[in-house]
Design an enzyme around this catalytic site. Structure first.
Site, PDB file in Angstrom:
ATOM      1  N   GLU A   1      -4.760  -6.766  14.782  1.00  0.00           N
ATOM      2  CA  GLU A   1      -4.284  -5.438  14.402  1.00  0.00           C
ATOM      3  C   GLU A   1      -5.452  -4.433  14.457  1.00  0.00           C
ATOM      4  O   GLU A   1      -5.246  -3.238  14.644  1.00  0.00           O
ATOM      5  CB  GLU A   1      -3.681  -5.473  12.987  1.00  0.00           C
ATOM      6  CG  GLU A   1      -2.787  -4.294  12.681  1.00  0.00           C
ATOM      7  CD  GLU A   1      -1.938  -4.471  11.415  1.00  0.00           C
ATOM      8  OE1 GLU A   1      -0.748  -4.836  11.527  1.00  0.00           O
ATOM      9  OE2 GLU A   1      -2.464  -4.262  10.317  1.00  0.00           O
TER      10      GLU A   1
ATOM     11  N   LYS B   1       0.840  -1.196   0.000  1.00  0.00           N
ATOM     12  CA  LYS B   1       0.000   0.000   0.000  1.00  0.00           C
ATOM     13  C   LYS B   1       0.878   1.250   0.000  1.00  0.00           C
ATOM     14  O   LYS B   1       0.689   2.163  -0.786  1.00  0.00           O
ATOM     15  CB  LYS B   1      -0.922  -0.039   1.223  1.00  0.00           C
ATOM     16  CG  LYS B   1      -1.861   1.126   1.316  1.00  0.00           C
ATOM     17  CD  LYS B   1      -2.829   0.946   2.481  1.00  0.00           C
ATOM     18  CE  LYS B   1      -3.555   2.254   2.757  1.00  0.00           C
ATOM     19  NZ  LYS B   1      -4.473   2.184   3.875  1.00  0.00           N
TER      20      LYS B   1
ATOM     21  N   HIS C   1      -4.905 -33.377  17.739  1.00  0.00           N
ATOM     22  CA  HIS C   1      -3.785 -34.160  18.261  1.00  0.00           C
ATOM     23  C   HIS C   1      -2.693 -33.274  18.829  1.00  0.00           C
ATOM     24  O   HIS C   1      -1.567 -33.722  19.030  1.00  0.00           O
ATOM     25  CB  HIS C   1      -3.237 -35.073  17.156  1.00  0.00           C
ATOM     26  CG  HIS C   1      -4.240 -36.106  16.738  1.00  0.00           C
ATOM     27  ND1 HIS C   1      -4.338 -37.330  17.350  1.00  0.00           N
ATOM     28  CD2 HIS C   1      -5.226 -36.056  15.813  1.00  0.00           C
ATOM     29  CE1 HIS C   1      -5.334 -38.011  16.797  1.00  0.00           C
ATOM     30  NE2 HIS C   1      -5.893 -37.256  15.852  1.00  0.00           N
TER      31      HIS C   1
ATOM     32  N   LYS D   1       9.207  -0.529  14.347  1.00  0.00           N
ATOM     33  CA  LYS D   1       9.770  -0.183  13.032  1.00  0.00           C
ATOM     34  C   LYS D   1      10.811   0.923  13.185  1.00  0.00           C
ATOM     35  O   LYS D   1      11.893   0.868  12.596  1.00  0.00           O
ATOM     36  CB  LYS D   1       8.663   0.331  12.107  1.00  0.00           C
ATOM     37  CG  LYS D   1       7.763  -0.734  11.528  1.00  0.00           C
ATOM     38  CD  LYS D   1       6.835  -0.079  10.484  1.00  0.00           C
ATOM     39  CE  LYS D   1       5.684  -0.981  10.116  1.00  0.00           C
ATOM     40  NZ  LYS D   1       4.699  -0.350   9.247  1.00  0.00           N
TER      41      LYS D   1
ATOM     42  N   GLY E   1      -4.881  -2.057   4.935  1.00  0.00           N
ATOM     43  CA  GLY E   1      -4.079  -3.182   4.440  1.00  0.00           C
ATOM     44  C   GLY E   1      -4.720  -4.525   4.730  1.00  0.00           C
ATOM     45  O   GLY E   1      -4.807  -5.397   3.867  1.00  0.00           O
ATOM     46  N   ARG E   2      -5.206  -4.722   5.951  1.00  0.00           N
ATOM     47  CA  ARG E   2      -5.758  -6.029   6.321  1.00  0.00           C
ATOM     48  C   ARG E   2      -7.149  -6.264   5.757  1.00  0.00           C
ATOM     49  O   ARG E   2      -7.732  -7.324   5.960  1.00  0.00           O
ATOM     50  CB  ARG E   2      -5.733  -6.191   7.847  1.00  0.00           C
ATOM     51  CG  ARG E   2      -6.394  -5.050   8.605  1.00  0.00           C
ATOM     52  CD  ARG E   2      -6.049  -5.110  10.087  1.00  0.00           C
ATOM     53  NE  ARG E   2      -6.565  -3.974  10.847  1.00  0.00           N
ATOM     54  CZ  ARG E   2      -5.931  -2.809  10.958  1.00  0.00           C
ATOM     55  NH1 ARG E   2      -4.778  -2.609  10.348  1.00  0.00           N
ATOM     56  NH2 ARG E   2      -6.448  -1.841  11.689  1.00  0.00           N
TER      57      ARG E   2
ATOM     58  N   GLU F   1      10.501  -4.676   4.596  1.00  0.00           N
ATOM     59  CA  GLU F   1      10.592  -6.072   4.171  1.00  0.00           C
ATOM     60  C   GLU F   1      10.313  -6.204   2.676  1.00  0.00           C
ATOM     61  O   GLU F   1      11.036  -6.875   1.928  1.00  0.00           O
ATOM     62  CB  GLU F   1       9.577  -6.934   4.943  1.00  0.00           C
ATOM     63  CG  GLU F   1       9.851  -7.069   6.429  1.00  0.00           C
ATOM     64  CD  GLU F   1       9.241  -5.946   7.278  1.00  0.00           C
ATOM     65  OE1 GLU F   1       8.906  -4.874   6.710  1.00  0.00           O
ATOM     66  OE2 GLU F   1       9.111  -6.145   8.492  1.00  0.00           O
TER      67      GLU F   1
HETATM   68  O1  F6P Z   1       3.160  -3.036   9.824  1.00  0.00           O
HETATM   69  C1  F6P Z   1       1.811  -3.269   9.670  1.00  0.00           C
HETATM   70  C2  F6P Z   1       1.326  -2.887   8.307  1.00  0.00           C
HETATM   71  O2  F6P Z   1       1.227  -1.512   8.197  1.00  0.00           O
HETATM   72  C3  F6P Z   1       0.003  -3.567   8.002  1.00  0.00           C
HETATM   73  O3  F6P Z   1      -1.071  -2.869   8.487  1.00  0.00           O
HETATM   74  C4  F6P Z   1       0.060  -3.689   6.532  1.00  0.00           C
HETATM   75  O4  F6P Z   1      -0.856  -4.644   6.078  1.00  0.00           O
HETATM   76  C5  F6P Z   1       1.494  -4.095   6.340  1.00  0.00           C
HETATM   77  O5  F6P Z   1       2.191  -3.332   7.288  1.00  0.00           O
HETATM   78  C6  F6P Z   1       2.048  -3.896   4.971  1.00  0.00           C
HETATM   79  O6  F6P Z   1       1.974  -2.560   4.556  1.00  0.00           O
HETATM   80  P1  F6P Z   1       2.170  -2.151   3.052  1.00  0.00           P
HETATM   81  O7  F6P Z   1       1.075  -2.780   2.237  1.00  0.00           O
HETATM   82  O8  F6P Z   1       2.109  -0.651   3.026  1.00  0.00           O
HETATM   83  O9  F6P Z   1       3.517  -2.652   2.598  1.00  0.00           O
END
Ligand code: F6P
Length: 550
Positions: free
Chosen positions: A355, A208, A386, A514, A269-270, A214
């Site tokens: 979240e 987003k 199990h 972060k 995002g979620r 990452e």
């Molecule tokens: O760190 C949490 C977050 O902001 C989530 O809410 C989001 O889904 C994820 O990081 C990834 O964010 P982006 O789509 O901006 O890379």
């Protein structure tokens, strides 16, 4: 004047008193007392049948929970979400994942502008692109057709599409394989790319913000991998597409914005798998199936928007969660799919729920005085049976659980499915009924066991029962029922956020880690620990830096 915290309302206090009268009741007695209980505590919506009769509730409980929902104006908040009001108050944004799957002709306005034409425009571009890749019309740099798609994203830009692709595996064919890389641990990318051919691999960089450490690190390494093999920077245009709200950053990364699929800041995002973030889903199962997923979610949206709270499936599930978290002391909620293809659903819902509702202050910033979001966890049956069901049956914690299963399997192999679902039904029955000491004793003595031994063992073989479960049964896991199921959980989360008075649509709690990671990364890279850390972190960092030099 700040609004009163929900726990100070008479409706909350009435529920507290009601719990005191109900906590000693046994569900099995409630069933005996009301032969119609299973029928009256069931409903079917958008292909999902919910039986919530195995909860420690009576009709009075439901009345009182609905009173609470009315006291917090749940209906009004649902209306505000659907009308595009900026209910995400800390970010001053609307919350409109429901618009992404609005299959009606109803316009949805944000700041006086109908967002539907833009949404439908992106969907149309996705459809064209998906058609081209799946048909082989879209070619890689060397002219080969695409055989593998690698989605690079994390959190909401990974968990939803990954979960749905696994759930809809029966609708995929082998000519286009979809992979997901999320972790910045290099192992994830290296192991995913091992065996893939750069000439036939398409990367989707899904973010987003297009700033997430990452994702940008993985995307950079993926680009290096591609260019090392193909040796020509113009290859990026045929092998990288982006899904983002940030065109500037996409261009800066080197992806042609003609190959970018956009979405909007009012998509959390979620909650984004319904947007272009769902591109890997559409590539995996075809655009028509993706549209069926949207339709299933839309059917649940319409139900949530219009149904009376007493008959409203997401609202009821949300209120039952409140009942256990706030009055019965539950701290976790188990999601137990009896469907191997739903194996990523618990992880997906962990982000969705935790979240959203893992918050300690209200929308107005006042500290809450009650439990909010539970720990969400789970594994598919029968593996879970199990592993951890022992604790659910006989442990000291109350763990409400959702059982999710289908009447028909996509893989009807011998008698696997009857066996599988026999376990589903048996577990919910056992959790509800339990087994008394006398029942355990009689069973062992009638089987010929020595009475003294039986009296000893009966303590261990007693099950308290009264463990609450919801049973969700669908005919078959299709794109449509899956869409409805996901939307059901989204609205369950919404309901609980409204009751608790929290903003379910921001995520400030991810920021601090972060920020610190950026400081620490600079220290690791320079080899000097200079920031003002606590002694434990300083010692660990120094050790890490020292050992990496060896
Ligand atoms: O760190 C949490 C977050 O902001 C989530 O809410 C989001 O889904 C994820 O990081 C990834 O964010 P982006 O789509 O901006 O890379």
């Amino acid at each position: 004047m700040s609004p009163v915290l929900v726990n100070q309302t008479p409706q909350w206090q009435a529920l507290q008193q009601h719990w005191e009268t109900l906590r000693a009741r046994r569900m099995r007695d409630l069933f005996d007392a009301d032969p119609k209980r299973a029928a009256t505590m069931s409903l079917t919506v958008a292909g999902l049948h919910l039986d919530y009769s195995k909860n420690l509730i009576t009709q009075e409980t439901l009345d009182r929970l609905v009173d609470l929902a009315e006291a917090v104006d749940l209906k009004g908040w649902i209306g505000r979400m659907f009308e595009g009001e900026p209910i995400n108050n800390t970010e001053d944004r609307a919350v409109l994942h429901i618009a992404l799957r609005n299959r009606s002709k109803r316009p949805i306005q944000v700041d006086g502008e109908d967002v539907m034409p833009a949404i439908n425009g992106v969907l149309a571009r996705m459809e064209t692109f998906v058609g081209r890749v799946r048909s082989g019309d879209w070619r890689g740099h060397t002219g080969s057709r695409i055989t593998d798609v690698v989605n690079i994203g994390i959190g909401g830009s990974n968990l939803g599409p990954k979960m749905v692709c696994a759930a809809l595996a029966p609708y995929q064919n082998d000519s286009l394989r979809v992979h997901f890389v999320s972790n910045v641990d290099g192992t994830h990318l290296v192991e995913t790319l091992r065996g893939l051919n750069p000439a036939t691999t398409l990367f989707i960089v899904a973010s987003k913000t297009f700033t997430t450490q990452e994702t940008m690190t993985n995307a950079g390494s993926a680009r290096d991998w591609l260019l090392t093999a193909l040796g020509d920077s113009s290859a990026v245009a045929r092998h990288f597409v982006a899904v983002s709200t940030n065109a500037e950053k996409v261009a800066a990364f080197g992806i042609d914005t003609a190959n970018m699929f956009g979405f909007w800041d009012w998509v959390g995002g979620r909650y984004s798998l319904w947007s272009a973030i769902g591109l890997p889903i559409a590539l995996a199962v075809g655009f028509d199936r993706f549209a069926e997923l949207l339709e299933g979610a839309h059917a649940m949206d319409e139900h949530f928007r219009t149904a009376d709270l007493r008959e409203n499936m997401p609202a009821l599930l949300g209120l039952l969660g409140v009942w256990y978290a706030n009055f019965a002391g539950a701290r976790t909620h188990a999601v137990l799919p009896y469907d191997q293809s739903l194996r990523y659903l618990p992880a997906y819902l962990q982000q969705g729920d935790m979240e959203s509702n893992g918050k300690g202050v209200t929308r107005e910033g006042a500290a809450v005085e009650y439990t909010t979001g539970p720990v969400v966890w789970g594994e598919p049956g029968t593996d879970g049976q199990h592993a951890f069901y022992q604790l659910i049956h006989q442990g000291t914690q109350l763990i409400p659980a959702d059982f999710i299963g289908a009447v028909h399997s996509h893989n009807e192999l011998g008698d696997h499915h009857p066996k599988f679902m026999a376990n589903f039904f048996a577990q919910t029955e056992a959790l509800m009924r339990g087994r008394t000491y006398d029942e355990a004793l009689t069973e062992m003595v009638s089987a010929g066991m020595d009475e003294e031994q039986a009296r000893f063992l009966a303590h261990h073989r007693t099950f308290p029962g009264n463990r609450p479960t919801n049973s969700l049964l669908m005919d078959r896991l299709t794109p449509h029922t899956l869409g409805a199921l996901i939307a059901l959980y989204e609205h369950r989360i919404f309901t609980q956020g409204i009751v608790w008075g929290v903003n379910s649509f921001d995520q400030w709690g991810v920021e601090l880690g972060k920020q610190l990671a950026n400081v620490i990364l600079a220290e690791i890279q320079s080899g000097a620990v200079t920031a003002d850390h606590d002694p434990s972190t300083t010692a660990l960092l120094k050790r890490f830096i020292r050992q990496r030099k060896v």
